[in-house]
Design a protein around this motif. Structure first.
Motif, mmCIF file in Angstrom:
data_model
loop_
_atom_site.group_PDB
_atom_site.id
_atom_site.type_symbol
_atom_site.label_atom_id
_atom_site.label_comp_id
_atom_site.label_asym_id
_atom_site.label_seq_id
_atom_site.Cartn_x
_atom_site.Cartn_y
_atom_site.Cartn_z
ATOM 1 N N ARG A 53 0.900 -1.154 0.011
ATOM 2 C CA ARG A 53 0.060 -0.030 0.157
ATOM 3 C C ARG A 53 0.942 1.246 0.118
ATOM 4 O O ARG A 53 1.970 1.121 0.440
ATOM 5 N N PHE A 86 -3.941 7.150 -10.816
ATOM 6 C CA PHE A 86 -4.033 6.011 -9.739
ATOM 7 C C PHE A 86 -5.123 5.319 -10.048
ATOM 8 O O PHE A 86 -6.385 5.858 -9.778
ATOM 9 N N THR A 122 -3.174 3.363 -3.412
ATOM 10 C CA THR A 122 -2.756 4.504 -2.818
ATOM 11 C C THR A 122 -3.698 5.584 -2.120
ATOM 12 O O THR A 122 -4.820 5.822 -2.636
ATOM 13 N N SER A 129 -12.983 8.259 -3.136
ATOM 14 C CA SER A 129 -12.081 6.911 -3.589
ATOM 15 C C SER A 129 -12.585 6.774 -5.259
ATOM 16 O O SER A 129 -13.410 7.265 -5.461
ATOM 17 N N ALA A 150 -4.741 13.267 -9.881
ATOM 18 C CA ALA A 150 -4.646 12.121 -8.910
ATOM 19 C C ALA A 150 -5.473 11.137 -9.265
ATOM 20 O O ALA A 150 -5.492 9.597 -9.376
ATOM 21 N N TRP A 154 -13.442 10.961 -9.398
ATOM 22 C CA TRP A 154 -13.860 10.331 -8.194
ATOM 23 C C TRP A 154 -15.161 9.453 -8.267
ATOM 24 O O TRP A 154 -16.019 10.460 -8.313
ATOM 25 N N ARG A 188 -6.681 2.568 -8.371
ATOM 26 C CA ARG A 188 -7.082 2.352 -7.165
ATOM 27 C C ARG A 188 -6.547 3.451 -6.114
ATOM 28 O O ARG A 188 -5.556 3.117 -5.682
ATOM 29 N N ALA A 189 -7.426 4.434 -5.767
ATOM 30 C CA ALA A 189 -6.782 5.221 -4.729
ATOM 31 C C ALA A 189 -8.059 6.006 -3.791
ATOM 32 O O ALA A 189 -9.206 5.808 -4.164
#
Length: 692
Positions: free
Chosen positions: A89, A215, A188, A317, A211, A268, A217-218
């Motif tokens: 992670r 990523f 992340t 997320s 961001a 997101w 999966r963030a």
């Protein structure tokens, strides 16, 4: 003055690259250090990162940084729990400054399979690298880390990288993270605590969108300010403007809903958000809240709750669920909460000749209609000669044909001086005397003496050129439970005799009173009078009004520091009194630190503090026959300064059906102190015409 504001300011860690804004990063760390030293947090590492933290902060500052740390920690733990099955992670902390989160996680054994990246301006990162390298404890936690002055990497350890990069340069940021070993495919968590508001909106929006795109999966944790337009928000904005570090994004994203949409519209897929009052009440267990309350004497409830209503925690997320659902699913309920519905407005104007007059610039005081057209103000904390402190000067307002005029009061010769108490009560008795009960000089220094006051002469002789008040101390009353402050005292009638019903309040040792007593107003002795019905929960900062031989109690703050929305009626009976609940339609929005009056069968609640930001309490009107409740805004368009209606006092003028507001305001967290500088008149004529 500028240095003092910086020491206390909750600001960004270092962004944008302005010396004034960078200074608030050290201020933030110093406040965290002060909170840790007092036991609010168990963060010993901030003591290592900032060995010299400056003077001890105020209790409200400690609480503010405690709830901030608690919220971020809860989000981080939820991420770690939700990703525990992944082999690796990552956490990326933007504008990290002297933050100690990595070391706290490492020290608690929560950093297994976790790579931690901190980003800040090169000069800030370089200074932090030197601190880590010079501390044996910090260096040991980092592992084989050494200061590394190559490229953007200022410090490199086994699972920790400290980068010096300007956050506005996304290409440089992406390259530096990639060069430090960040893997975009690894789950992340990105953290930004009070950083994005100091960037231009286009740049902070671009960072959020970058961001989401970078990523798969963030998660993104955001902590910053909201509600710029209400009185507290205006003080907050002015503070940062004076520091030449304006909050750029606050106007574009002024509330939780706007911030939520900001993330959902930039890639997101999930976004949960709540202000800090909601977080503290929902996610800090009751026993932990009691521990916080017991750490040091505290009496800044309004400041604490207003600060919490102007900061939020956001968890966004994308990709698979990365956060543990037991934490964040509960946030959903707060997004559908009902806001108070306002039926209209009440006009407000300044009192005095030509529209304004100098007033009692203070809070925690009490004002009473001592004679027709004569308002006496006692005690409180405020301004005297440009200095703030507990006030020993009494103040008088006298109504003239051309407006109100004011002056400080001269005490009669051979009399005593006012002792500087605040949060007391002053009640006018039928004999013409006013009696002052309770109050405090500090949270550990209650006022025990009972005082009585009266004006010498009539309203004409009590002129601003010659106001004279007689002040005397009364002997102790057996059975009268003192000390207490933030209580109420209202006149009731029993068997043809007048009594003061003294109820609730705070007391020594952080206790909240649930008791009461009946004080005979003429002979000043306590009488045992039967009271039936369920005993209400203890409260303070509520209101009390005499009505129909009994007393109406409204709102207040309970021992758990939650505002109350109840209205109680202590109703006279054949034997004594009985508690009754007054149910209104709609229910009263919980509030405290307001004032109250009864006129023509209507209960008026003026001002106060509630958790329904960005609206602020105006005037609530309850028809005591129909139980219909209506809320009214206060129109402050003709005032040139924010009208802060908490810790104020108010006097109802029955001949003109107006309310005169005196004083009010207080400390606004770390943003300075605001004191209403002139009495304000509320015109209630529209309420009586269109009342419930």
């Amino acid at each position: 003055m500028r240095r003092r504001r910086r020491r206390q300011g909750e600001g960004p860690t270092s962004f944008p690259p302005s010396p004034r804004v960078r200074g608030t990063g050290d201020s933030s760390a110093a406040s965290k250090r002060s909170a840790a030293a007092l036991g609010y947090t168990s963060d010993r590492f901030v003591l290592r990162l900032l060995p010299q933290g400056g003077p001890r902060r105020a209790p409200a500052i400690h609480r503010g940084y405690y709830v901030r740390a608690r919220a971020v920690e809860s989000c981080v733990r939820a991420f770690l729990l939700g990703t525990q099955d992944h082999p690796r992670r990552q956490v990326v902390s933007l504008g990290a400054g002297l933050d100690s989160l990595y070391f706290c996680l490492k020290g608690a054994g929560l950093s297994a399979d976790l790579d931690f990246f901190e980003v800040d301006l090169p000069e800030v990162a370089s200074r932090k690298a030197a601190v880590i390298g010079g501390s044996a404890e910090l260096s040991a936690l980092v592992g084989s880390g050494v200061p590394a002055a190559f490229g953007s990497i200022m410090f490199s350890g086994e699972d920790y990288k400290l980068l010096g990069v300007d956050l506005r340069e996304l290409l440089l940021l992406e390259g530096a993270l990639r060069g430090a070993g960040l893997n975009p495919a690894t789950p992340t968590l990105i953290i930004a605590e009070v950083v994005l508001p100091y960037m231009e909106v286009e740049r902070s929006d671009a960072l959020i969108q970058w961001a989401a795109g970078h990523f798969p999966r963030a998660g993104f944790i955001l902590y910053e300010q909201i509600h710029p337009s209400d009185p507290f928000g205006c003080i907050m904005q002015n503070h940062f403007s004076r520091l030449q570090s304006p909050l750029h994004s606050l106007t574009s994203y002024p509330d939780c809903k706007a911030q939520q949409m900001r993330f959902l519209q930039r890639g997101w897929t999930e976004c949960r958000i709540m202000d800090m009052n909601e977080f503290y009440g929902c996610f800090v267990p009751g026993e932990e809240q009691k521990r916080i309350q017991a750490l040091e004497p505290f009496d800044e409830f309004e400041e604490w709750h207003l600060k919490c209503s102007h900061y939020f925690i956001l968890a966004a997320s994308k990709g698979e669920a990365l956060f543990a659902t037991p934490v964040f699913s509960r946030m959903e309920a707060f997004l559908t909460r009902c806001a108070p519905c306002f039926a209209g407005t009440v006009a407000a104007c300044l009192c005095g000749t030509g529209g304004a007059t100098a007033g009692p610039k203070r809070y925690g005081h009490r004002s009473v209609l001592l004679a027709p057209g004569v308002i006496l103000t006692t005690g409180g904390f405020g301004d005297h000669g440009g200095r703030h402190g507990r006030l020993t000067e009494l103040h008088i307002l006298i109504k003239h044909e051309d407006g109100w005029k004011s002056d400080e009061v001269r005490l009669a010769e051979l009399g005593m001086a006012w002792d500087g108490r605040l949060f007391h009560t002053v009640t006018l008795l039928r004999s013409g005397w006013a009696i002052a009960l309770g109050g405090r000089k500090s949270p550990v220094n209650p006022a025990l003496e009972i005082l009585r006051l009266r004006g010498l002469g009539d309203a004409d002789s009590l002129s601003p050129s010659n106001p004279v008040i007689e002040l005397a101390q009364l002997p102790p009353v057996k059975g009268l439970s003192l000390p207490r402050w933030r209580h109420t005292a209202a006149e009731v009638t029993h068997e043809g005799q007048a009594y003061l019903f003294i109820y609730g309040g705070c007391s020594s040792g952080q206790s909240v009173q649930a008791d009461w007593c009946f004080l005979h107003v003429e002979e000043l002795y306590c009488q045992q009078i039967p009271v039936e019905g369920p005993i209400p929960a203890g409260r303070h900062s509520h209101s009390a009004c005499s009505w129909a031989g009994g007393v109406l109690i409204a709102g207040g703050l309970e021992a758990s520091e939650k505002p109350l929305g109840s209205i109680l009626f202590l109703k006279p009976t054949m034997r004594g009194f009985q508690w009754h609940s007054v149910e209104t339609c709609p229910p009263l929005t919980p509030r405290y630190s307001h004032t109250a009056h009864v006129h023509c069968g209507k209960l008026l609640l003026v001002g106060g503090v509630w958790f329904s930001a960005p609206s602020v309490p105006g005037v609530a009107v309850i028809d005591l026959e129909t139980r219909v409740l209506m809320e009214y805004h206060i129109d402050t368009a003709f005032l040139e300064w924010p009208l802060m209606l908490h810790n104020h006092s108010s006097v109802f003028m029955p001949d003109r059906e107006e309310v005169i507001l005196t004083g009010g305001g207080g400390s606004c967290f770390s943003f300075g102190t605001h004191l209403n500088w002139s009495p304000v008149c509320l015109d209630l004529s529209s309420i009586w015409r269109a009342g419930p």
